[in-house]
Design a protein around this motif. Structure first.
Motif, PDB file in Angstrom:
ATOM      1  N   ASN A 157       0.717  -1.209  -0.096  1.00 53.83           N
ATOM      2  CA  ASN A 157       0.063   0.012   0.104  1.00 53.83           C
ATOM      3  C   ASN A 157       0.797   1.380   0.181  1.00 53.83           C
ATOM      4  OD1 ASN A 157      -2.571  -1.167  -0.003  1.00 53.83           O
ATOM      5  ND2 ASN A 157      -2.519  -1.450   2.196  1.00 53.83           N
ATOM      6  N   ALA A 158       1.960   1.116   0.862  1.00 57.60           N
ATOM      7  CA  ALA A 158       2.831   2.354   1.016  1.00 57.60           C
ATOM      8  C   ALA A 158       3.480   2.617  -0.617  1.00 57.60           C
ATOM      9  CB  ALA A 158       3.730   2.281   1.878  1.00 57.60           C
ATOM     10  N   MET A 159       3.901   1.599  -1.217  1.00 56.67           N
ATOM     11  CA  MET A 159       4.467   1.722  -2.502  1.00 56.67           C
ATOM     12  C   MET A 159       3.433   2.296  -3.377  1.00 56.67           C
ATOM     13  SD  MET A 159       6.255  -1.757  -4.581  1.00 56.67           S
ATOM     14  CE  MET A 159       7.164  -1.435  -5.889  1.00 56.67           C
ATOM     15  N   GLU A 160       2.264   1.770  -3.379  1.00 61.67           N
ATOM     16  CA  GLU A 160       1.140   2.272  -4.463  1.00 61.67           C
ATOM     17  C   GLU A 160       0.776   3.772  -4.206  1.00 61.67           C
ATOM     18  OE1 GLU A 160      -0.011   0.695  -7.323  1.00 61.67           O
ATOM     19  OE2 GLU A 160       1.926  -0.275  -6.650  1.00 61.67           O
ATOM     20  N   ALA A 161       0.892   4.281  -2.782  1.00 61.72           N
ATOM     21  CA  ALA A 161       0.666   5.638  -2.318  1.00 61.72           C
ATOM     22  C   ALA A 161       1.580   6.605  -3.106  1.00 61.72           C
ATOM     23  CB  ALA A 161       0.415   5.682  -0.920  1.00 61.72           C
ATOM     24  N   LEU A 162       2.911   6.067  -2.970  1.00 58.51           N
ATOM     25  CA  LEU A 162       4.089   6.889  -3.699  1.00 58.51           C
ATOM     26  C   LEU A 162       3.950   7.115  -5.215  1.00 58.51           C
ATOM     27  CD1 LEU A 162       7.147   5.545  -1.693  1.00 58.51           C
ATOM     28  CD2 LEU A 162       5.860   7.719  -1.091  1.00 58.51           C
ATOM     29  N   LYS A 163       3.445   5.823  -5.489  1.00 55.77           N
ATOM     30  CA  LYS A 163       3.223   5.995  -7.123  1.00 55.77           C
ATOM     31  C   LYS A 163       2.302   6.739  -7.318  1.00 55.77           C
ATOM     32  CE  LYS A 163       4.723   1.171  -8.392  1.00 55.77           C
ATOM     33  NZ  LYS A 163       4.029  -0.127  -8.573  1.00 55.77           N
ATOM     34  N   ALA A 164       1.142   7.003  -6.475  1.00 62.82           N
ATOM     35  CA  ALA A 164       0.058   7.973  -6.908  1.00 62.82           C
ATOM     36  C   ALA A 164       0.530   9.337  -6.426  1.00 62.82           C
ATOM     37  CB  ALA A 164      -1.151   7.374  -6.274  1.00 62.82           C
ATOM     38  N   GLY A 165       1.602   9.548  -6.028  1.00 59.52           N
ATOM     39  CA  GLY A 165       2.113  11.111  -5.927  1.00 59.52           C
ATOM     40  C   GLY A 165       2.098  11.418  -4.148  1.00 59.52           C
ATOM     41  N   ALA A 166       1.868  10.521  -3.113  1.00 59.22           N
ATOM     42  CA  ALA A 166       1.956  10.900  -1.857  1.00 59.22           C
ATOM     43  C   ALA A 166       3.396  11.240  -1.433  1.00 59.22           C
ATOM     44  CB  ALA A 166       1.826   9.530  -0.990  1.00 59.22           C
ATOM     45  N   ASP A 167       3.226  12.506  -0.664  1.00 58.57           N
ATOM     46  CA  ASP A 167       4.629  13.235  -0.288  1.00 58.57           C
ATOM     47  C   ASP A 167       5.427  12.702   0.855  1.00 58.57           C
ATOM     48  OD1 ASP A 167       4.027  15.557  -2.353  1.00 58.57           O
ATOM     49  OD2 ASP A 167       2.124  15.393  -1.086  1.00 58.57           O
ATOM     50  N   GLY A 168       4.488  11.560   1.693  1.00 60.22           N
ATOM     51  CA  GLY A 168       5.375  11.520   2.653  1.00 60.22           C
ATOM     52  C   GLY A 168       4.653   9.976   3.231  1.00 60.22           C
ATOM     53  N   LEU A 169       5.346   9.243   3.919  1.00 62.20           N
ATOM     54  CA  LEU A 169       5.103   7.998   4.508  1.00 62.20           C
ATOM     55  C   LEU A 169       5.332   8.008   5.990  1.00 62.20           C
ATOM     56  CD1 LEU A 169       6.555   5.076   1.993  1.00 62.20           C
ATOM     57  CD2 LEU A 169       4.221   6.075   2.170  1.00 62.20           C
TER      58      LEU A 169
END
Length: 506
Positions: free
Chosen positions: A216-228
């Motif tokens: 889920n973290a990987m896909e959120a980054l692909k989608a443009g998330a700015d932080g984890l």
């Protein structure tokens, strides 16, 4: 594709501490905080929830004091609540400068937990943010249960974001509070929000209830998330949070368009420290940081490693300050055993190697654990030649009486010279070790530290069963294990210790 820098926020000291049975002391929190910021080099740390306890308050004060003096105060964050300024006053007294304000990210939570309308909730949030700004506190906002909000009340989530767009908020944090969304949903939900609000900084906060935290973290980054948001060892409530080590390895190896500042070389060191402080053991098969993940067990794999590293991948142990090991057991082949012999500086001809291999397989079939340090003893037994024991425990007396401290008198020979000593301890084995330390100080040898002590008997056995004790030792130069076998637990530990003494003398 040009790379983009994202922030890594560690929440081990706040969300990770919600692991059942875990409570860090103030000094432990400070030690972990320093390691996270100075050595691991995460961008931010979330260290506590406001108003929890006096101990939590003192822990936060010690961290903020250190952070203020060392330029990290803006990287230290505290979870706060919409509570008419009570949390903000707590933060001010504790010296914190960044609040992560917990709000309701789903209509279900708003309606059934707060029993308020969106306008009422937004008004109270606005007042809290304004007060924080007046007091010099920066605000990030958590949308609790955001993932279910996107599934079941998307209009409310967007109404909330429209409101937050008007507020002096630095970051909006999107938690999958119950760990329920899929990687596909993570990508779709974050993509939707990021495309609609490209100028807002969004953090993604994954839980691991379906073991999908890293994906889920990987896909959120692909989608443009700015932080984890991540935790050491994946600590956290229920099944925990997205784990730091695995997520960092995935980003570095599979996401070249993402830039992070985390120093993966110290991931293992920090993980072991948190394991020690928390008392929550790292599973042996935990990716990147588990005891077994860089251990080849099958002989064919060790053989392949000798032939152009056929079983290596980019996930090399040296990246994380670790080394590859070759297990000894019933799956061992000659290549596994040769690798271990090389590390001990020993050589055998082909015929002798076959005999030793067969004995190790037999021991493995009996479920006995074989360590590298056992090899000289196995060789001595199988090949019928004398392995020189420079240290021999000649005799000992162990006493244990109710109301009295356990004591030991021990006689030991070192290089032909006999020493005798007695000592007290917190247990019989502790008393034995104290006596041994006194003796070895006389010959100017410092013993390694005992860092793990595991005892087991075969499943289904009774009180007269053989007991196997495996002790892990750590010296300045290395970490190693020794094994002892006896029907008495303390005696099996003494046998394992005798092997350790011979190893350090040699």
């Amino acid at each position: 594709m040009a790379s983009r820098k994202i922030e890594i926020m560690d929440t081990t000291l706040r969300d990770g501490e919600q692991t059942s049975g875990v409570s860090f002391s103030a000094s432990e929190k400070l030690t972990i905080a320093k390691l996270l910021l100075e050595e691991l080099k995460v961008d931010r740390i979330e260290i506590a929830s406001a108003r929890v306890s006096e101990g939590e308050f003192q822990a936060v004060k010690s961290i903020t004091s250190w952070a203020s003096n060392n330029g990290y105060i803006d990287a230290v964050e505290v979870l706060t609540f919409v509570d008419n300024g009570v949390s903000i006053n707590w933060m001010l007294e504790a010296g914190a400068k960044v609040q992560n304000l917990l709000t309701k990210g789903s209509l279900n939570h708003l309606t059934h937990q707060l029993k308020k309308t969106s306008n009422q909730h937004f008004k109270e949030i606005s007042e809290t943010i304004a007060l924080a700004k007046e007091k010099g506190i920066e605000t990030n906002v958590y949308l609790e249960d955001w993932s279910n909000g996107m599934r079941n009340s998307k209009a409310y989530v967007y109404e909330f974001l429209e409101f937050l767009k008007t507020q002096p908020v630095k970051r909006v944090m999107l938690p999958d509070t119950l760990g329920v969304i899929t990687p596909e949903e993570s990508f779709v939900f974050v993509s939707e929000i990021k495309s609609k609000y490209p100028n807002i900084h969004f953090d993604f906060h994954a839980h691991n209830d379906y073991d999908l935290g890293v994906a889920n973290a990987m896909e959120a980054l692909k989608a443009g998330a700015d932080g984890l948001h991540l935790t050491i060892n994946g600590m956290g409530e229920r099944a925990g949070n997205a784990p730091m080590a695995s997520t960092i390895a995935v980003i570095n190896d599979f996401m070249p368009f993402i830039e992070i500042g985390v120093n993966e070389k110290v991931l293992y060191t920090v993980s072991k420290l948190v394991e020690n402080f928390s008392g929550v053991m790292i599973p042996a098969n935990k990716p990147v940081i588990g005891a077994n993940v860089f251990t080849q067990t099958a002989g064919i794999h060790a053989d392949g490693d000798n032939k152009k590293n056929l079983y290596f991948s980019d996930l090399l142990p040296e990246r994380f300050g670790r080394t590859r090991k070759y297990a000894l057991g019933k799956s061992s082949g000659k290549a596994n055993i040769q690798k271990n012999l090389q590390e001990l500086g020993l050589q055998l001809n082909d015929e002798d190697l076959k005999k030793v291999t067969q004995r190790i397989i037999e021991l493995g079939d009996k479920k006995q654990v074989v360590t590298k340090e056992d090899l000289p003893y196995i060789i001595s037994d199988v090949l019928d030649f004398a392995y020189e024991e420079k240290v021999k425990v000649e005799s000992y007396v162990l006493t244990h009486a109710k109301g009295l401290k356990p004591s030991t008198t021990v006689s030991i020979t070192i290089n032909g010279k006999t020493f005798e000593e007695n000592s007290l301890g917190d247990g019989q084995f502790d008393a034995f070790m104290n006596a041994i330390r006194i003796i070895f100080r006389k010959v100017d040898i410092i013993l390694p530290n005992l860092i793990d002590y595991a005892v087991r008997i075969p499943p289904g056995s009774h009180s007269d069963a053989l007991c196997e004790t495996i002790i892990t030792w750590k010296s300045v130069e290395k970490e190693f294990k020794t094994r002892g076998l006896d029907s008495d637990q303390t005696v099996s530990a003494i046998k394992a210790t005798e092997k350790m003494l011979n190893i350090i003398i040699s």
